[in-house]
Structures are given as structure tokens and as C-alpha cells.
Design an enzyme around this catalytic site. Structure first.
Site, PDB file in Angstrom:
ATOM      1  N   HIS A 205      20.137   5.934 -12.494  1.00  0.00           N
ATOM      2  CA  HIS A 205      20.198   6.041 -14.151  1.00  0.00           C
ATOM      3  C   HIS A 205      20.388   4.773 -14.664  1.00  0.00           C
ATOM      4  O   HIS A 205      20.896   4.539 -15.738  1.00  0.00           O
ATOM      5  CB  HIS A 205      21.137   7.062 -14.447  1.00  0.00           C
ATOM      6  CG  HIS A 205      21.283   8.318 -13.921  1.00  0.00           C
ATOM      7  ND1 HIS A 205      20.590   9.342 -14.219  1.00  0.00           N
ATOM      8  CD2 HIS A 205      22.032   8.631 -12.787  1.00  0.00           C
ATOM      9  CE1 HIS A 205      20.681  10.456 -13.488  1.00  0.00           C
ATOM     10  NE2 HIS A 205      21.747  10.145 -12.579  1.00  0.00           N
TER      11      HIS A 205
ATOM     12  N   SER B 236       9.094 -21.888 -23.844  1.00  0.00           N
ATOM     13  CA  SER B 236       8.895 -21.454 -25.195  1.00  0.00           C
ATOM     14  C   SER B 236       8.232 -22.416 -25.975  1.00  0.00           C
ATOM     15  O   SER B 236       8.772 -23.746 -26.125  1.00  0.00           O
ATOM     16  CB  SER B 236       9.876 -20.560 -25.856  1.00  0.00           C
ATOM     17  OG  SER B 236       9.855 -20.681 -27.288  1.00  0.00           O
TER      18      SER B 236
ATOM     19  N   LYS C 145      14.313 -21.667 -23.160  1.00  0.00           N
ATOM     20  CA  LYS C 145      13.726 -20.573 -22.687  1.00  0.00           C
ATOM     21  C   LYS C 145      13.182 -20.690 -21.380  1.00  0.00           C
ATOM     22  O   LYS C 145      12.782 -21.891 -21.035  1.00  0.00           O
ATOM     23  CB  LYS C 145      12.439 -19.971 -23.511  1.00  0.00           C
ATOM     24  CG  LYS C 145      13.099 -19.268 -24.839  1.00  0.00           C
ATOM     25  CD  LYS C 145      14.062 -17.901 -24.580  1.00  0.00           C
ATOM     26  CE  LYS C 145      13.151 -17.046 -24.107  1.00  0.00           C
ATOM     27  NZ  LYS C 145      12.721 -16.188 -24.984  1.00  0.00           N
TER      28      LYS C 145
ATOM     29  N   GLU D  50       5.828 -10.658 -15.682  1.00  0.00           N
ATOM     30  CA  GLU D  50       5.623  -9.568 -16.847  1.00  0.00           C
ATOM     31  C   GLU D  50       3.890  -9.317 -16.656  1.00  0.00           C
ATOM     32  O   GLU D  50       3.557  -8.183 -16.966  1.00  0.00           O
ATOM     33  CB  GLU D  50       5.726 -10.224 -18.033  1.00  0.00           C
ATOM     34  CG  GLU D  50       7.379 -10.310 -18.557  1.00  0.00           C
ATOM     35  CD  GLU D  50       7.522 -11.267 -19.758  1.00  0.00           C
ATOM     36  OE1 GLU D  50       7.859 -10.593 -20.874  1.00  0.00           O
ATOM     37  OE2 GLU D  50       7.603 -12.398 -19.787  1.00  0.00           O
TER      38      GLU D  50
END
Ligand code: ARG
Length: 445
Positions: free
Chosen positions: A140, A261, A267, A274
Site C-alpha cells: 500500500h 529546468s 532541478k 518519465e
């Protein structure tokens, strides 16, 4: 009409397979004396020249020539003259395209098998390196019990072993030659289907001419195997994304596998992971698309089936890139064992070990042990400590059967070391699992 009818913009990608199948067919026609030997020789010579031309300059796209088959035949006529017209004896574009496409899918599978092998090797090697690195195991997405990082990585190796098996099975099942089924009913010419099958590396010819030209199971099976593999990569990608996020901080992506970024200089984004996650969605859609295309088609060939190729080409490119990116990323990323251990230790992840100890050492029934452990967790929560940080006196107030031997099982290291059952997370188990997998993977190739 020309525009909707044409497949040459995409099926030009089948040129190698189309030429190979045509060479095999022409040789067979000559050997069977269906055409004269010198005509067959001229055809083969012309096809070889076309191969050299396409290799050097690509396939010219002329919509009026419809598809790769007409493009090649037209070019052949320009090179060798009227004998080119003899190549299409005892053949149809229906068995031709089925043959070409099977050959292409077979090559595609071989590429994936090699790429899966590379990725699985990377994962098993890193698993060996981290067979004793402790991290939280989740259910979970809540800290459940400590596991080793090596064990976690080996779980993905198991998925990849199944993916490899699926592709290998699909390859074995597709390896029958449709060439010679002709348009749908076979032919009256005395062709030798076994000879063309052999020349093209098939195990033999297909059995039924109607099925031969209408079957796209091999394309669908390729896509279902690809979708399953992409789905595994997506789950792994998701974990890397999660682990690289600052609140976790379990992995540090190397510069070459992260992006910056344009506005936030700090970043380090996991874009490759992704995109692997994103690509899996596209691959799944391509699989669904072809199944829907095929589901209502009567026997035998229908032009709808021309739409079978773009989804496979796209799925192939996406999966090949995804496998390569995951291998590159996993090979070079830095794990942060201290942060993983901290997370494992902070979630009362050894509560089950306390309960098991009570069962083993104090003969407490498991349900009661579970209850006692619940109280210990509550006490630790209140004291703001981990389970092994509770003083013995506190534990003994909860249950007097607890003694100081309990501390030997409350650490996360002791917890993982104790899980020595077959398939368990104990470092020695993980080490031998990784070694065994590496041997198995090496034997694939
Ligand atoms: N370009 C076609 C395809 O990819 C080749 C087969 C055409 N057959 C036909 N009878 N029109 O499916």
C-alpha cells in the site's frame, strides 16, 4: 484514392525483408522450372542491385506505386526489363506482405531479446552489489517490512525473464512461412514452399492458405509481449521517479540521465524515466488499436490489414528506446543506502519481527503477539523512537515475557538477515538469486 490506398510512406521499412523474400521466391521458381533459369538469375541480380541502391540512398516514395512490393517490382523492370514481370508468378501481394511482415517482426523480436538481456544483466549486477543494502519494503506504499535493495531489483529481473520468455515464445510460434499461399487459395504452379521457407529461415511452411494471408496473430502477439514488457519498465520507471524525489532521496540520477529546468536551477528531473512511463501508455494503445482493427475481419485478406504495420513500427521504436534508456539509467544511477536505511528503520518496519520473536521464544500465539506488538509500536510512537530504541523496562510493562534477547531481532539488518526462506530477502538468498540469474541470462545469448 492514391493517397488513402498507399502504404509506401511507411511500408518502405520492409524493404530488406521484401527483397529477401523475392530472392527466395525467384530462386525457387527457377529451380522448379516455373520460370527459366536465366530469367531467375537476372531477377536475383536485379534484386541485389536494388538492395545496394536502397542501402545507399533509401527507398524512393512514389504514391502512385502504392506499396513496397510495387515499388520494388517497378524498379526491377527498369533494371532488367520484361523478365521482371515473371517474379510475381505463383505469388500475390497477400502472401508476400504476410511473409515480409513476419520476417520484420522476427528481426524486431531478436532486437528486443538482446535489449532485455542487457537490461536484466545490469539489474542483476546491481542487485549483487546491493544484496545487503537495506530499504523499506512496501505494501500500500506504506512501510511494511525491511527488504534489501538487491531483492527489490531482482523482482524486476524476474519480470524481465518472463518478458524474454514471452518474446521467445512469440518468435517460435510465428516462424512458419506464408509464402506460397498466394492470394488466398494456393496456386496451380508446382511451387516448393518448403524450399522458400528454408531459405528465409522459417521452420517450415504454414498449413492453410486462407489462414496464411489473414493471420496477424504474430503481430498482435508481438504487441501484447511489448505492452507487457513496457508495463514492467513503466513500473520500474515510476519507482525511480519516486526514489529520486527529494522527500525520498534514495537515488541520485547522474547528469547524463537527468535534465535541468529552464527556470529552477536546482532541478534534476527524471525525464527519461518519465518518458519510459509515458511510452508504455502509447504501446498499450497501439496493441489495443491493432486488436480492434482485426476483430471484425472476415477471411481472408482485407485492406484494413495494411494498417497493421504503423503500430508495430511505432511500438518497436518506443520499446527499443525504453529498454536502452532503462539500462543506461540503472547502470549509472547512484543509490543512497543511508537514506534507504533511515526510511526502513523509521517506519516500525520490524514490528513483525517482534511478533515472530514472541511466537518463537515465548510460545505466544501469533494473534496475541500481533496485539502485544501493536502496543509496543504505540509506545514507540509516543516516545518518538524506533522499536529498538525502546528501553527494555517499557517493553516488559507491555508484556513481561519480553527479555533483552529481543533486541537482536529489532534492527532492520537482523530483520532482513532472518528472512532466509526460499525467495526471501536475506542477503545470502539475494546473492545466490542474482548469481543464478546472471548465469541464466548469459545462457540466453
Ligand atoms: N500494401 C498491402 C498491405 O500492406 C499489400 C497487400 C495488398 N494486397 C491487395 N490485395 N491489395 O497490406
Amino acid at each position: 484514392m492514391a493517397e488513402i490506398n498507399a502504404s509506401i510512406p511507411f511500408d518502405k521499412r520492409l524493404w530488406r525483408q521484401d527483397l529477401a523474400a523475392s530472392v527466395a521466391h525467384a530462386r525457387m521458381l527457377g529451380a522448379q522450372r516455373i520460370i527459366e533459369a536465366d530469367a531467375a538469375a537476372r531477377i536475383v541480380g536485379g534484386l541485389e542491385q536494388i538492395a545496394a541502391d536502397y542501402e545507399a540512398g533509401g527507398v524512393p516514395v512514389d504514391m502512385a506505386l502504392e506499396d513496397i512490393h510495387m515499388t520494388v517490382e517497378t524498379r526491377l523492370a527498369a533494371i532488367i526489363g520484361p523478365d521482371a514481370g515473371r517474379l510475381h508468378t505463383a505469388r500475390s501481394r497477400n502472401d508476400q506482405v504476410a511473409t515480409d511482415f513476419k520476417l520484420w517482426v522476427r528481426d524486431a523480436i531478436d532486437g528486443h531479446l538482446a535489449a532485455i538481456r542487457t537490461l536484466a544483466t545490469v539489474l542483476a549486477t546491481r542487485a549483487l552489489e546491493h544484496s545487503a543494502t537495506v530499504m523499506p519494503g512496501f505494501t500500500h506504499l506504506q512501510v511494511a517490512q525491511p527488504v534489501t535493495l538487491g531483492h527489490h531489483l531482482m523482482a524486476t529481473v524476474e519480470m524481465l525473464k518472463r518478458d524474454h520468455g514471452r518474446f521467445a515464445d512469440a518468435r517460435a510460434r510465428l516462424n512458419q512461412s506464408p509464402l506460397g499461399a498466394a492470394a488466398l487459395a494456393g496456386t496451380g504452379f508446382p511451387i516448393d514452399r518448403a524450399a522458400t521457407a528454408k531459405a528465409l529461415g522459417f521452420d517450415g511452411p504454414t498449413a492453410n492458405s486462407l489462414d496464411s494471408v489473414s493471420d496477424r496473430d504474430f503481430a498482435i502477439e508481438y504487441l501484447t509481449s511489448a505492452a507487457q514488457c513496457a508495463l514492467h519498465l513503466s513500473r520500474l520507471a515510476e519507482e525511480i521517479i519516486l526514489w529520486a524525489s527529494q522527500p525520498f532521496g534514495w537515488v541520485k540520477l547522474p547528469d547524463q540521465w537527468s535534465t535541468g529546468s529552464s527556470i529552477m536551477p536546482q532541478k534534476r528531473n527524471p525525464d527519461a524515466a518519465e518518458l519510459v512511463r509515458g511510452h508504455s501508455g502509447r504501446i498499450l494503445g497501439l496493441m489495443t488499436g491493432l486488436m480492434v482493427t482485426m476483430k471484425g475481419l472476415p477471411l481472408a485478406y482485407s485492406k484494413d490489414m495494411q494498417d497493421d504495420k504503423p503500430p508495430l513500427f511505432e511500438a518497436h521504436d518506443l520499446l527499443e528506446l525504453s529498454l536502452a534508456a532503462m539500462a543506461g539509467m540503472l547502470e549509472t544511477l547512484d543509490f543512497v543506502p543511508e537514506r534507504m536505511r533511515l526510511s526502513a528503520a523509521s517506519g516500525y518496519s520490524t514490528a513483525t519481527d517482534l511478533a515472530d520473536w514472541l511466537v518463537r521464544e515465548a510460545n505466544v500465539p501469533f494473534r496475541e503477539a500481533h496485539h502485544i506488538t501493536g502496543r509496543a509500536v504505540k509506545a514507540a510512537e509516543e516516545a518518538g523512537t524506533m522499536l529498538d530504541g525502546l528501553p527494555l523496562e517499557t517493553l516488559q510493562v507491555i508484556d513481561k515475557r519480553i527479555d533483552d534477547r529481543v533486541f537482536s531481532v529489532l534492527s532492520v539488518e537482523a530483520s532482513v538477515a532472518s528472512r532466509t526462506s526460499l525467495g526471501g530477502t536475506a542477503p545470502n538468498r539475494v546473492e545466490s538469486a542474482a548469481e543464478m540469474a546472471l548465469r541464466e541470462i548469459a545462457a540466453w545469448g
